[in-house]
Design a protein around this motif. Sequence first.
Motif, mmCIF file in Angstrom:
data_model
loop_
_atom_site.group_PDB
_atom_site.id
_atom_site.type_symbol
_atom_site.label_atom_id
_atom_site.label_comp_id
_atom_site.label_asym_id
_atom_site.label_seq_id
_atom_site.Cartn_x
_atom_site.Cartn_y
_atom_site.Cartn_z
ATOM 1 N N GLY A 186 0.786 -1.278 0.061
ATOM 2 C CA GLY A 186 0.092 0.112 0.168
ATOM 3 C C GLY A 186 0.881 1.149 -0.036
ATOM 4 O O GLY A 186 0.448 2.329 0.441
ATOM 5 N N TYR A 187 2.191 1.181 -0.445
ATOM 6 C CA TYR A 187 2.984 2.389 -0.516
ATOM 7 C C TYR A 187 2.303 3.496 -1.290
ATOM 8 O O TYR A 187 1.912 3.164 -2.530
ATOM 9 C CB TYR A 187 4.347 1.858 -1.270
ATOM 10 C CG TYR A 187 5.354 3.113 -1.157
ATOM 11 C CD1 TYR A 187 5.903 3.296 0.203
ATOM 12 C CD2 TYR A 187 5.341 3.878 -2.059
ATOM 13 C CE1 TYR A 187 7.008 4.314 0.161
ATOM 14 C CE2 TYR A 187 6.582 4.900 -2.330
ATOM 15 C CZ TYR A 187 7.214 4.899 -0.855
ATOM 16 O OH TYR A 187 8.100 6.105 -0.930
ATOM 17 N N GLY A 188 2.395 4.643 -0.686
ATOM 18 C CA GLY A 188 1.657 5.887 -1.357
ATOM 19 C C GLY A 188 0.243 6.156 -1.179
ATOM 20 O O GLY A 188 -0.334 6.821 -1.685
ATOM 21 N N THR A 189 -0.212 5.289 -0.126
ATOM 22 C CA THR A 189 -1.733 5.255 0.109
ATOM 23 C C THR A 189 -1.769 5.315 1.651
ATOM 24 O O THR A 189 -0.646 5.125 2.342
ATOM 25 C CB THR A 189 -2.393 4.058 -0.388
ATOM 26 O OG1 THR A 189 -2.238 2.916 0.391
ATOM 27 C CG2 THR A 189 -2.145 3.884 -1.677
ATOM 28 N N SER A 190 -3.163 5.590 2.014
ATOM 29 C CA SER A 190 -3.180 5.638 3.472
ATOM 30 C C SER A 190 -3.136 4.539 4.294
ATOM 31 O O SER A 190 -2.923 4.535 5.573
ATOM 32 C CB SER A 190 -4.660 6.436 3.930
ATOM 33 O OG SER A 190 -5.731 5.471 3.102
ATOM 34 N N ARG A 191 -3.334 3.360 3.613
ATOM 35 C CA ARG A 191 -3.342 2.121 4.382
ATOM 36 C C ARG A 191 -1.724 1.720 4.658
ATOM 37 O O ARG A 191 -1.359 0.472 5.107
ATOM 38 C CB ARG A 191 -3.793 0.950 3.475
ATOM 39 C CG ARG A 191 -3.389 0.468 2.100
ATOM 40 C CD ARG A 191 -4.446 -0.395 1.579
ATOM 41 N NE ARG A 191 -3.844 -0.958 0.333
ATOM 42 C CZ ARG A 191 -3.120 -1.798 -0.059
ATOM 43 N NH1 ARG A 191 -2.591 -2.452 0.931
ATOM 44 N NH2 ARG A 191 -2.733 -1.926 -1.306
ATOM 45 N N TYR A 192 -0.517 2.371 3.948
ATOM 46 C CA TYR A 192 0.698 1.928 4.009
ATOM 47 C C TYR A 192 1.100 1.973 5.435
ATOM 48 O O TYR A 192 0.938 3.132 6.261
ATOM 49 C CB TYR A 192 1.419 2.914 3.215
ATOM 50 C CG TYR A 192 2.877 2.492 3.354
ATOM 51 C CD1 TYR A 192 3.524 1.216 2.960
ATOM 52 C CD2 TYR A 192 3.961 3.543 3.761
ATOM 53 C CE1 TYR A 192 4.922 1.054 3.055
ATOM 54 C CE2 TYR A 192 5.470 3.193 4.016
ATOM 55 C CZ TYR A 192 5.942 1.890 3.618
ATOM 56 O OH TYR A 192 7.169 1.645 3.584
#
Length: 518
Positions: A186-192
């Motif tokens: 999830g890199y670059g997203t809120s789930r990272y």
Amino acid sequence: MSIRGPQALASLEEAMRDIRREEDELSKRVSRAAERASKIREHEAELFRQLARLRLEPAVQSELDGRISAAEARARDTLKAHSKDVSRAEKAISALDAGRAELTEKRASAIALLEEQQAQLKALTAAQASKLAADPVYAAKRAETEELDRIAEQSLRKTEQAETDREEKGRPYREDPLFMYLWEAGYGTSRYKASNLIRYFDGLVANLIGFAKARPNYAMLNEIPLRLREHAERQEANVSAAEAELAALEVEAVDAAGGKPLRQAIAAGQENIEALDAEIARLEDERDAAAEVLHTLAQGKDPAFEGAAAELAAALGREDIQTLLAEARRTRTGQDDTLVAQIDEARARLREEEEESREQRERLKTLAARRRELEDIQWEFKKQRFDDPGSSFKEDRLVGDLLNDFLRGGISAASYWDQWRKSQNWAPGSEWGAGYKSTRSSQRSNRSSPWPPSGGGFQWPDSSFGGTGSRKGASKGGMSGGFGGGWGGGSSGGGFSRPRTGTSGSRKQGGFKTGGGF
């Protein structure tokens, strides 16, 4: 050379009768063999008593004679009771077979009547087709349906192309382990979620492979097909609703011309056939249970018979009996030799009976298994409405060589049923559905319920009201059937759907129901 559906089912029914006859005959043979074995042991016991009178002291002779006679008497009494039990079991099976045969005849008559009613209704719908086609309301609704059908088809094509692009253009992304590592994290997203150290190294990897630019492109490849599929399903629902409205107009027109009583009679006929199929299935289950009882009795496996036979065998196998026989063999007197020879002959006959009985019992197990498999196939055959007069099979070997191969165990039941499915065809006009036929029916064959949604028991033949012929893929296990219903679920081979009382719960009704799976 092809074979029609009713003839095909009749051939399967004839094979079933042959299996049951052979099964019953083998049960009788096994039972008679068990009784003969018991009588041979009784005869052997009498020979030992005679031998004891020749060679033993009166006191010893009396003790041995009493022991053998007691076991022999119990075996004889048990044999009489056993014979009565076998006779009752055979009569029970005969009664069940007679009941099933009567129901089968009733079902054939019901189908013949239903076919006549269908033909009358089909003629009536054909007579109303040209009149309804000239109705401006119907014409407008048909044009609307065709336009919705065109839109839905275009939407489906766009969806399929997007799904192809997702597979082909997304492959380089999926084959890049670094990209997929960051994507799944999830890199670059809120789930990272990662520690500062991991974030640092992940950032280096992301800069190295250009993840910031690649991620939205891959996300778009995955997202577009999903959105297009949702849109295509909405368009499909619109077509289905329009087809239902079109069909309602057709029903109204035919009812106005006097078709309603016929439709109601057809629906009642379908319910009657469903009830007959359920009753036939119930009798088959009862017969299966009765056959198990008879097989157990025939093999002498019921506790009383088995215990009495074992007791007599044990009495004749005692050490003092064997010693008596061994001493008689060592002497050379005429009476001894005659009795010893008769005992040896009785034991040889007993071994022959047991060997023959063992082979027959194995054959009996095979026949019982084959009968159940053929019942499974007949269940699916009727559930899929393959006995419809509009159904045919291009491979007549299905009731010839292939049937013989199945009965001999050369091919499995699943393989044999698969051959039926692959060979089956529907005659033009024999498949029933709404008057308007979508050009995308092969893509829509996963719909488990045909029109009308509320049931009703009648669907229009393909040729009525300007229909375009049989649906594509109808014989592939999708929306197909006859007699105003009976769409069977698709099948990919494997297990059968026929439940059995005592194993899978009470049997589900098949027959003219829509849907279902196999």
